[in-house]
Design a protein around this motif. Structure first.
Motif, PDB file in Angstrom:
ATOM      1  N   GLY A  27       0.817  -1.215   0.000  1.00  0.00           N
ATOM      2  CA  GLY A  27       0.000   0.000   0.000  1.00  0.00           C
ATOM      3  C   GLY A  27       0.847   1.259   0.000  1.00  0.00           C
ATOM      4  O   GLY A  27       0.537   2.237  -0.689  1.00  0.00           O
ATOM      5  N   PHE A  31       0.940   4.153  -2.826  1.00  0.00           N
ATOM      6  CA  PHE A  31       0.702   5.571  -2.533  1.00  0.00           C
ATOM      7  C   PHE A  31       1.849   6.434  -3.053  1.00  0.00           C
ATOM      8  O   PHE A  31       1.610   7.532  -3.576  1.00  0.00           O
ATOM      9  CB  PHE A  31       0.532   5.753  -1.027  1.00  0.00           C
ATOM     10  N   LEU A  35       1.769   9.442  -5.756  1.00  0.00           N
ATOM     11  CA  LEU A  35       2.339  10.772  -5.530  1.00  0.00           C
ATOM     12  C   LEU A  35       3.078  11.254  -6.773  1.00  0.00           C
ATOM     13  O   LEU A  35       2.933  12.409  -7.194  1.00  0.00           O
ATOM     14  CB  LEU A  35       3.282  10.757  -4.323  1.00  0.00           C
ATOM     15  N   LEU A  71      -4.458  12.406  -5.785  1.00  0.00           N
ATOM     16  CA  LEU A  71      -4.137  11.980  -4.423  1.00  0.00           C
ATOM     17  C   LEU A  71      -5.311  11.235  -3.792  1.00  0.00           C
ATOM     18  O   LEU A  71      -5.118  10.225  -3.085  1.00  0.00           O
ATOM     19  CB  LEU A  71      -3.767  13.191  -3.557  1.00  0.00           C
ATOM     20  N   ILE A  72      -6.527  11.729  -4.012  1.00  0.00           N
ATOM     21  CA  ILE A  72      -7.701  11.042  -3.458  1.00  0.00           C
ATOM     22  C   ILE A  72      -7.830   9.648  -4.057  1.00  0.00           C
ATOM     23  O   ILE A  72      -8.098   8.664  -3.340  1.00  0.00           O
ATOM     24  CB  ILE A  72      -8.972  11.874  -3.731  1.00  0.00           C
ATOM     25  N   GLY A  74      -5.398   7.860  -5.208  1.00  0.00           N
ATOM     26  CA  GLY A  74      -4.302   7.079  -4.637  1.00  0.00           C
ATOM     27  C   GLY A  74      -4.606   6.597  -3.235  1.00  0.00           C
ATOM     28  O   GLY A  74      -4.282   5.454  -2.868  1.00  0.00           O
ATOM     29  N   ILE A  75      -5.233   7.468  -2.408  1.00  0.00           N
ATOM     30  CA  ILE A  75      -5.571   7.066  -1.039  1.00  0.00           C
ATOM     31  C   ILE A  75      -6.603   5.941  -1.054  1.00  0.00           C
ATOM     32  O   ILE A  75      -6.500   4.969  -0.287  1.00  0.00           O
ATOM     33  CB  ILE A  75      -6.098   8.288  -0.257  1.00  0.00           C
ATOM     34  N   LEU A  76      -7.612   6.039  -1.928  1.00  0.00           N
ATOM     35  CA  LEU A  76      -8.620   4.981  -2.002  1.00  0.00           C
ATOM     36  C   LEU A  76      -7.999   3.661  -2.448  1.00  0.00           C
ATOM     37  O   LEU A  76      -8.298   2.586  -1.880  1.00  0.00           O
ATOM     38  CB  LEU A  76      -9.742   5.404  -2.961  1.00  0.00           C
ATOM     39  N   THR A  78      -4.874   2.808  -2.110  1.00  0.00           N
ATOM     40  CA  THR A  78      -3.976   2.349  -1.042  1.00  0.00           C
ATOM     41  C   THR A  78      -4.749   1.620   0.049  1.00  0.00           C
ATOM     42  O   THR A  78      -4.340   0.545   0.519  1.00  0.00           O
ATOM     43  CB  THR A  78      -3.219   3.552  -0.450  1.00  0.00           C
ATOM     44  N   PHE A  79      -5.893   2.206   0.480  1.00  0.00           N
ATOM     45  CA  PHE A  79      -6.686   1.554   1.514  1.00  0.00           C
ATOM     46  C   PHE A  79      -7.256   0.230   1.006  1.00  0.00           C
ATOM     47  O   PHE A  79      -7.377  -0.745   1.762  1.00  0.00           O
ATOM     48  CB  PHE A  79      -7.826   2.474   1.965  1.00  0.00           C
TER      49      PHE A  79
END
Length: 327
Positions: A27, A31, A35, A71-72, A74-76, A78-79
């Protein structure tokens, strides 16, 4: 004390962590990759918008929105990698009710944000334009997503919410290359209007910065109480505030000097107060009544009381003598 239960829990936590560790590492790697992707997308958006000659604020806004969007995402992702049971649908359903409450709480912020985006897209004014909004007038410094800042001509900063600028009327003084200025000049009623008009036109043409096309104008606009008002109109380029003040100063000085030099009167407002004189024999006679004007060197009307006394005496002398009554 029995530490076996605690030790078993610690071992279970350790095993769960070790089982989850590959997902955590994967993860983090995902991320970091996002980036770099977000930075690349931001640079790409800047290059594309700059090549299309977009405004600086719009370029900055679009690049930031693209960066935040990536970024949003990527965060989703990653989680989802770190926690397989997590899905974006779960997050959206969890934020459903809370999103409504947040929307009401930050209604003004969202309104200004959307208004800022529309201002940057439609561009009714740009950075360094000079605008007037209500009692505020100055040069636009920045157009942000929440508010627009202007620097007034006396060196102050005014922050105006974007929603107000988008809904209400705004005057953009530098929207066009040319700007027309005007000023009313009053001459005396006894002066020659055609001569005064010609002198004003000559004065405006002699001032540096006054455009010959469109040509200056001098128009009669009012027959005032004490003056005949002529409106001087001329055009300047560029139309910024400093050019406006410089041109106004030069034109007014030239017009005043030109008119005075050629004997054109520039009267100030005057009033005449006439005191009605009710003590003279001419009272009530509109052809001869003086009404406060001095009599001059000629004959001064006699006082009304003297005239009345003479009339009574003359009437008494012309009447026949009364007959004496018998005893």
């Amino acid at each position: 004390m029995n530490f076996s239960i605690a030790w078993q829990k610690i071992n279970a936590m350790g095993r769960d962590f070790m089982a989850l560790l590959p997902n955590l590492i994967l993860g983090i790697v995902v991320f970091v990759i996002f980036l770099f992707i977000a930075s690349g997308v931001r640079s790409l958006v800047r290059k594309v918008t700059a090549s299309r000659q977009q405004s600086q604020s719009l370029t900055l806004l679009l690049s930031r929105l693209a960066y935040v969007f990536m970024l949003i995402v990527g965060i989703l992702v990653t989680f989802t990698v770190m926690i397989p049971s997590f899905t974006p649908t779960t997050l959206i359903s969890a934020l459903g009710v809370g999103g409504v409450a947040i929307g009401f709480a930050f209604k003004d912020i969202f309104q200004n944000f959307l208004a800022g985006i529309l201002l940057l897209l439609t561009e009714p004014f740009k950075i360094n334009d000079q605008i007037k909004y209500k009692d505020f007038e100055g040069t636009v410094e920045t157009i942000q997503t929440r508010a627009t800042t202007i620097k007034t001509y006396d060196g102050r900063r005014v922050v105006i919410p974007n929603a107000e600028l988008f809904i209400n009327s705004v005057t953009v003084n530098t929207a066009y290359e040319k700007r027309r200025l005007q000023y009313d000049v009053g001459i005396g009623y006894g002066d020659d209007i055609a001569k005064a008009r010609q002198l004003m036109l000559e004065a405006m043409r002699e001032v540096e910065g006054v455009l010959s096309d469109p040509a200056p104008e001098a128009l009669v606009v009012d027959l005032a109480d004490s003056t005949v008002n002529l409106r001087a109109r001329w055009w300047i380029n560029p139309p910024r505030r400093s050019d406006y003040m410089e041109s106004m100063d030069g034109v007014l000085e030239a017009i005043k000097n030109k008119l005075v030099l050629n004997g054109i009167d520039l009267p100030f407002p005057t009033q005449q107060i006439l005191l009605h004189d009710q003590t003279e024999e001419t009272d009530g006679d509109r052809r001869a009544q003086r009404e406060g004007w001095p009599a001059g060197n000629g004959d001064v009307p006699r006082p009304a009381r003297v005239v009345e006394q003479e009339a009574r005496e003359q009437a008494a002398a012309t009447q026949p003598a009364a007959e004496e009554k018998p005893a």
